[in-house]
Design an enzyme around this catalytic site. Structure first.
Site, mmCIF file in Angstrom:
data_model
loop_
_atom_site.group_PDB
_atom_site.id
_atom_site.type_symbol
_atom_site.label_atom_id
_atom_site.label_comp_id
_atom_site.label_asym_id
_atom_site.label_seq_id
_atom_site.Cartn_x
_atom_site.Cartn_y
_atom_site.Cartn_z
ATOM 1 N NE ARG A 23 20.361 6.321 22.277
ATOM 2 C CZ ARG A 23 20.013 5.426 21.367
ATOM 3 N NH1 ARG A 23 20.245 5.642 20.095
ATOM 4 N NH2 ARG A 23 19.448 4.295 21.726
ATOM 5 C CG ASN A 87 21.044 8.059 13.821
ATOM 6 O OD1 ASN A 87 20.785 6.996 14.352
ATOM 7 N ND2 ASN A 87 22.102 8.789 14.157
ATOM 8 C CG ASP A 103 16.016 8.059 15.616
ATOM 9 O OD1 ASP A 103 15.278 7.155 15.166
ATOM 10 O OD2 ASP A 103 17.243 7.956 15.684
ATOM 11 C CG ASP A 105 11.272 4.758 14.500
ATOM 12 O OD1 ASP A 105 11.527 5.181 15.642
ATOM 13 O OD2 ASP A 105 10.203 4.989 13.909
ATOM 14 C CG ASP A 107 19.086 3.486 13.104
ATOM 15 O OD1 ASP A 107 19.093 4.723 13.094
ATOM 16 O OD2 ASP A 107 18.562 2.813 14.005
ATOM 17 C CG ASP A 120 16.511 -0.347 14.638
ATOM 18 O OD1 ASP A 120 16.624 -1.459 15.176
ATOM 19 O OD2 ASP A 120 17.290 0.586 14.849
ATOM 20 C CD GLU A 123 12.874 1.713 17.195
ATOM 21 O OE1 GLU A 123 12.817 2.715 17.913
ATOM 22 O OE2 GLU A 123 13.940 1.124 16.922
#
Length: 180
Positions: A23, A87, A103, A105, A107, A120, A123
């Site tokens: 991102r 994050n 990151d 994952d 949050d 998440d 994830e």
């Protein structure tokens, strides 16, 4: 401290643990940098996803990048108050006019009333295995969650609405001076 200057526009790049960019944020404005934090402003920032999808942020926000913590905090000004998005991520580096971080994952979404949700987890667990996160990284990420939960509960630091409004006012004052 880095070479970043107030008012400067920078890129922000979020990477996954395998070092792949996933991102990107364009034209994020620097408000200030201290020994502890880099403060950025998001106003109609263009975001590009890994799949090429592009979109702009809907509301103005302050983005705090802490130099020694494994998280960054976005304070979003919504119609019903200030919401936060945290994050869990590596401390950032600044190079080539770009703020870069990994990151991890997880949050934390924090609502105006300071209630929150951890997001998440599936994830994180999937990537923990596929990217082979070390035990140290996993423990450090969870320590970051614990730190955030304490700050949220105590409504302190970046989760203090009055403080966040003061930072935003500082930005508005500087913006007004620049437009003269």
């Amino acid at each position: 401290m880095s070479d970043v200057k107030p008012g400067q526009k920078v890129l922000v790049h979020a990477y996954k643990h395998n070092e792949n960019l996933y991102r990107s944020w364009e034209n994020v404005r620097v408000l200030e940098e201290t020994d502890e934090v880099l403060v950025l402003i998001n106003e109609e920032v263009l975001i590009t996803e890994l799949n090429g999808r592009k979109w702009k942020t809907n509301e103005p926000a302050i983005w705090f990048f802490l130099k020694k913590s494994w998280y960054n905090i976005i304070c979003m000004f919504k119609e019903k108050g200030i919401n936060y998005y945290c994050n869990l991520a590596s401390p950032y580096v600044f190079e080539a006019n770009t703020v870069k971080y990994i990151d991890y994952d997880l949050d934390v979404k924090v609502f105006n009333d300071h209630s929150f949700k951890i997001l998440d987890l599936k994830e994180f667990n999937r990537n923990r295995i596929s990217y082979n996160y070390s035990r140290t990284i996993v423990e450090t990420v969870w320590e970051g969650i614990d730190e955030l939960k304490k700050m949220i509960k105590d409504k302190r630091d970046y989760f203090n609405h009055d403080y966040v409004r003061e930072v935003w006012q500082k930005f508005l004052d500087l913006k007004e001076q620049d437009e003269m």
